[in-house]
Write a protein that holds these residues in place. Structure first.
Motif, PDB file in Angstrom:
ATOM      1  N   SER A  61     -33.816 -94.444  98.604  1.00  0.00           N
ATOM      2  CA  SER A  61     -32.729 -94.217  99.555  1.00  0.00           C
ATOM      3  C   SER A  61     -31.402 -94.724  99.021  1.00  0.00           C
ATOM      4  O   SER A  61     -30.372 -94.118  99.275  1.00  0.00           O
ATOM      5  CB  SER A  61     -33.014 -94.919 100.889  1.00  0.00           C
ATOM      6  OG  SER A  61     -34.229 -94.459 101.420  1.00  0.00           O
ATOM      7  N   GLY A 234     -42.920 -96.186 106.717  1.00  0.00           N
ATOM      8  CA  GLY A 234     -41.511 -95.906 106.485  1.00  0.00           C
ATOM      9  C   GLY A 234     -40.695 -96.327 107.693  1.00  0.00           C
ATOM     10  O   GLY A 234     -41.205 -96.985 108.613  1.00  0.00           O
ATOM     11  N   ALA A 252     -40.437 -98.781 103.892  1.00  0.00           N
ATOM     12  CA  ALA A 252     -39.292 -98.098 104.524  1.00  0.00           C
ATOM     13  C   ALA A 252     -38.095 -98.010 103.588  1.00  0.00           C
ATOM     14  O   ALA A 252     -37.812 -98.943 102.829  1.00  0.00           O
ATOM     15  CB  ALA A 252     -38.894 -98.840 105.794  1.00  0.00           C
TER      16      ALA A 252
HETATM   17  C1  LIG Z   1     -43.830 -92.772  99.096  1.00  0.00           C
HETATM   18  C2  LIG Z   1     -42.737 -93.032 100.083  1.00  0.00           C
HETATM   19  N1  LIG Z   1     -42.709 -94.212 100.724  1.00  0.00           N
HETATM   20  C3  LIG Z   1     -41.732 -94.513 101.594  1.00  0.00           C
HETATM   21  C4  LIG Z   1     -40.709 -93.611 101.880  1.00  0.00           C
HETATM   22  C5  LIG Z   1     -39.594 -94.054 102.799  1.00  0.00           C
HETATM   23  O1  LIG Z   1     -39.465 -93.330 103.936  1.00  0.00           O
HETATM   24  P1  LIG Z   1     -38.230 -93.510 104.945  1.00  0.00           P
HETATM   25  O2  LIG Z   1     -36.970 -93.175 104.195  1.00  0.00           O
HETATM   26  O3  LIG Z   1     -38.557 -92.520 105.978  1.00  0.00           O
HETATM   27  O4  LIG Z   1     -38.239 -94.906 105.401  1.00  0.00           O
HETATM   28  C6  LIG Z   1     -40.721 -92.356 101.269  1.00  0.00           C
HETATM   29  C7  LIG Z   1     -39.690 -91.367 101.606  1.00  0.00           C
HETATM   30  O5  LIG Z   1     -39.688 -90.218 101.265  1.00  0.00           O
HETATM   31  C8  LIG Z   1     -41.753 -92.058 100.334  1.00  0.00           C
HETATM   32  O6  LIG Z   1     -41.800 -90.867  99.694  1.00  0.00           O
END
Ligand SMILES: Cc1ncc(COP(=O)(O)O)c(C=O)c1O
Length: 385
Positions: A61, A234, A252
């Protein structure tokens, strides 16, 4: 390696600390509201702490070493990365505890990860097939190092991971026997449920995936291979994962920045998204269209468009929404009661989807109150290799 500011960031660097500098930015510029960001980091840390969960946030992110460091200062164990390039860029940026959360198929990349491990990184990887286990083991031994390994379990995403208890046990055995690998546990990312808006519907989806996960965890325990780490979850599911008590740590990502894609999700079942929109893109009104709308200098080259349109803020008030009108331009549709903004006005827009938006910016303009206070490089920007 710290990147010297260039472009708009270099111009903006000269006004750091000045009163009102936040409203005088050269744009388009990615702005991180430090106070909202810190609130988001603290809220996730506290929610997970109360639920007895560790946090290993996903750096896909933010792609920013300074943010990873701040997440770890708030208690995170390390961070996840989606790609080897992202992981290596953050390692070069000084982050040493990194989990690659997706499978790969390149011997060259596996070798580069082993070199990072040999250079002092605690590098964790996930595996979902036997040849990948052998490749990681060979590379680790070649470089006199080791990888921590999680077996990737498919609990409904249908992207990677094994879907049966028998396969999970077979792979865990292979990892356990490999001299260059340490069997640590499993990854089970239930991506499908994260963005379900309704809390009860998301809870039901998470439970259904939890049943698949519980069966695989049971089989591993029976085989004498109990997973120490069960990594997943997440922004959308972390509270529910605390109820389920199957995961040991939460991956997350979006919670640090938030975006319009998450804004409609009732994350804690209290009617709202809980986390604040800390990432904004500052844009300038560069003209007025013949139809009387304010036109801004940011389009698809400054925002990833795969999400609902941004809200536009001026001095903390929502004044409109963006409608796209080209790669480089947006049109502000004013909220009722608001006039067309004057040319030269700098406004801040929320983002449709934070992860790919960050990938478009080399620097985060960190702001507090009305001031620009720092520039943080986005070291892994563009590293989707
Ligand atoms: C393997 C994995 N873990 C965690 C996440 C994090 O998700 P979020 O941004 O919805 O918190 C993602 C997001 O695509 C992911 O691909």
């Amino acid at each position: 390696m710290s990147l010297a500011p260039f472009g708009a960031a270099a111009l903006n660097q000269t006004i750091i600390g000045e009163p009102g500098s936040r409203t005088r930015l050269e744009t388009p510029a990615a702005v991180l509201d430090l106070d909202l960001f810190e609130r988001n980091v603290a809220l996730l840390a506290e929610t997970c702490r109360k639920a007895g969960l560790h946090v290993r946030p996903h750096a896909k992110s933010h792609k920013c070493a300074e943010i990873a460091r701040r997440q770890m200062a708030a208690g995170a164990l390390g961070v996840c990365c989606a790609k080897p390039g992202e992981l290596l860029a953050l390692f070069e940026g000084g982050v040493t505890d990194l989990l690659l959360s997706a499978p790969i198929a390149s011997p060259v990349k596996i070798d580069a990860l082993a070199r990072a491990a040999a250079a002092g990184g605690r590098i964790s990887v996930i595996v979902d097939r036997a040849d990948l286990i052998r490749a990681f083991d060979d590379a680790a031994r070649r470089h006199g190092t080791s990888f921590d390994v999680l077996i990737d379990l498919d609990v409904g995403l249908r992207r990677s991971g094994v879907a049966t208890p028998a396969e999970a046990v077979a792979l865990a055995r292979l990892v356990n026997e490999a001299r260059g690998l340490r069997y640590m546990g499993v990854q089970a990312y239930q991506g499908r449920v994260q963005h379900i808006d309704d809390f009860e519907e998301r809870r039901a989806g998470n439970r259904a995936m939890g049943r698949l996960l519980a069966a695989m965890l049971g089989a591993l325990r029976e085989a004498g291979l109990p997973p120490g780490i069960v990594s997943g979850g997440g922004t959308g599911s972390h509270l529910l994962d605390g109820e389920e008590r199957l995961l040991t740590e939460i991956q997350a990502g979006s919670y640090v920045f938030m975006d319009e894609a998450y804004n409609s999700v009732d994350i804690h079942g209290r009617g709202g998204p809980e986390f604040e929109p800390a990432l904004r893109i500052a844009v300038t009104v560069i003209g007025h269209s013949s139809a009387g709308f304010a036109i801004t200098d940011g389009g698809s080259k400054s925002f990833a468009l795969d999400g609902p349109p941004p809200r536009v803020f001026l001095a903390g008030r929502m004044v409109g929404r963006i409608e796209w009108c080209g790669d480089e331009f947006g049109r502000i549709l004013p909220e009722p009661g608001f006039d067309t903004l004057p040319i030269g006005t700098v406004v801040e827009c929320t983002v449709p989807h934070c992860d790919p938006t960050t990938n478009l910016h080399d620097f985060l303009h960190v702001a507090s109150g009305d001031r620009l206070i720092a520039l943080w490089p986005v070291e892994a920007r563009g590293r989707s290799d």
